[in-house]
Design an enzyme around this catalytic site. Sequence first.
Site, PDB file in Angstrom:
ATOM      1  CG  ASP A  61      -2.134   0.861   1.082  1.00 25.02           C
ATOM      2  OD1 ASP A  61      -2.124   1.731   0.199  1.00 25.02           O
ATOM      3  OD2 ASP A  61      -3.093   0.676   1.841  1.00 25.02           O
TER       4      ASP A  61
ATOM      5  CB  CYS B 259      -6.701   2.615  -1.715  1.00 25.66           C
ATOM      6  SG  CYS B 259      -5.412   3.498  -0.821  1.00 25.66           S
TER       7      CYS B 259
ATOM      8  CE  LYS C 185      -6.453   0.354   1.817  1.00 26.57           C
ATOM      9  NZ  LYS C 185      -5.530   1.484   1.669  1.00 26.57           N
TER      10      LYS C 185
ATOM     11  CG  HIS D 220     -10.199   1.196   0.687  1.00 25.35           C
ATOM     12  ND1 HIS D 220      -9.190   2.080   0.393  1.00 25.35           N
ATOM     13  CD2 HIS D 220     -11.292   1.959   0.958  1.00 25.35           C
ATOM     14  CE1 HIS D 220      -9.633   3.320   0.478  1.00 25.35           C
ATOM     15  NE2 HIS D 220     -10.909   3.277   0.832  1.00 25.35           N
TER      16      HIS D 220
END
Length: 554
Positions: free
Chosen positions: A55, A93, A147, A149
């Site tokens: 990330d 993202c 993650k 998202h």
Amino acid sequence: GVLAGLSLLSLLTCGYLAWGSRRGGAGEAPENLLGEEPAAGASRSQPHIIFILADDQGFRDVGYHGSEIRTPTLDKLAAEGVKLENYYVQPMCTPSRSQLITGKYQIHTGLQHSIIRPTQPNCLPLDNVTLPQKLKEVGYSTHMVGKWHLGFYRRECMPTQRGFDSFFGSLLGSGDYYTHFKCDSPGICGYDLYENNNAAWDHDNGIYSTQMYTQKVQQILASHNPRKPIFLYIAYQAVHSPLQAPGRYFEHYRSINNINRRRYAAMLACLDEAINNVTLALRKYGYYENSVIIYSSDNGGQPMAGGSNWPLRGSKGTYWEGGIRAVGFVHSPLLKNKGSVCKELVHITDWFPTLITLAEGQIDEDIQLDGYDVWETISEGRRSPRVDILHNIDPIYTKAKNGSWAAGYGIWNTAIQSAIRVNHWKLLTGNPGYSDWVPPQAFSNAGPNRWHNERVSWSAGKTVWLFNITADPYERVDLSARHPEVVKQLLRRLSQFNKTAVPVRYPPKDPRSNPKLNGGVWGPWFKEDEKKKKSDKSKSANKQKKMKKKKKAS
């Protein structure tokens, strides 16, 4: 005759030894007594797929790109695999993650603007088939750690409803690495660590998330049967802000004066060690020889948060190369051209068809993909089937004040933020975002220092840029005035893409999303049943009103 006799003898000997080795060595039970299928078969032809997504890792922030930050694991895996040096993702993202999991551009999922905010009733549209769903169809066990998202306002949006057998990680875009709390705004705060569909309070032991996620990966690999194919999606939180790392990882970077860069370096060092531990687990539990490991960053680095994209221009959140050109490589014993560099065009949407084909899955004809199968390009060094990339068209991003249809030759409104790559050419319109070049010297002082940054001045009102990326990967020479015909061709291509776009999904905040209303946890808040009850109530009320009117009339 003598040679023939010796050959026959050697064949018989080799066959006997091979038969003996298949029966198992000392201390091992013969395979045919275990009541399991032999290792040959589906699992041998279907590789284990491990996709590691970092990330906010900057383009320069890996050892083999000249970084001062040590990444021995990434360097070794990349050197023994195939480095992707013409590899593109999205600038933020959610867009990168949605394109990875669907194989579709943002304009075809409605997620072409910004990211999914925690308080928005929004998620990856439910009518999109996902990568783990397609892999499950052909017998894969699918697990996600890290993650998400991609939205969570409804339970149907959760990872376990989108194709993953298990999920352990966070739903939001960022949060504290130790406490797993996240505040979206003052007073709107909550806990964000999940195991499958429930808050993982039992795992809240103050462990740094990079290490905690790695431990979970090790547990999954230890408990799974390596003879059955597995898809493991590891989406680390690092090196996204907040900038936090365990103390021991700062040891080699105390000489870095810039505090953000120093913290970022420690986070990346921890991430590199974590990936080494994942690789060791793959070897220990018998997955490695039949595995494909893919490593990618989700977007460019953020210089104000310690990341470096030098010598590329721009940063995370922009359509300059520094925002969308990513660190990426493939490591696998199954590669034919190990230790090579791939300079062919590859995009994050390509993983969807590539991995499904590699897994012997089928891609439905009615799925309109934007990705290409690039396995032969990566493994064998063949030409890429990809000749263009739509970086994005964002119709609701802040319009460039001086953009117009006239500036776009009547083909395109240059006030709209967009970017496209066709062969060697790249075109940008509207407001592409922060455009400085940020050299390593910018991190030499204790605080952020923009005096070292290189800037370019252009005439006021400029809303179109053209670059030959092959010849000028650093975007220093704008060729839009010199090649108007090329500009027109790319504007027409943009217009063609735009005709296929679906409406933007970017709803306003929903006050029901407040974690205080959900036990202090970020999680699904939209209740389909409540909505149906309300609609049922309103329908019954309307019926009663109609009945009363009829009685009065009669």
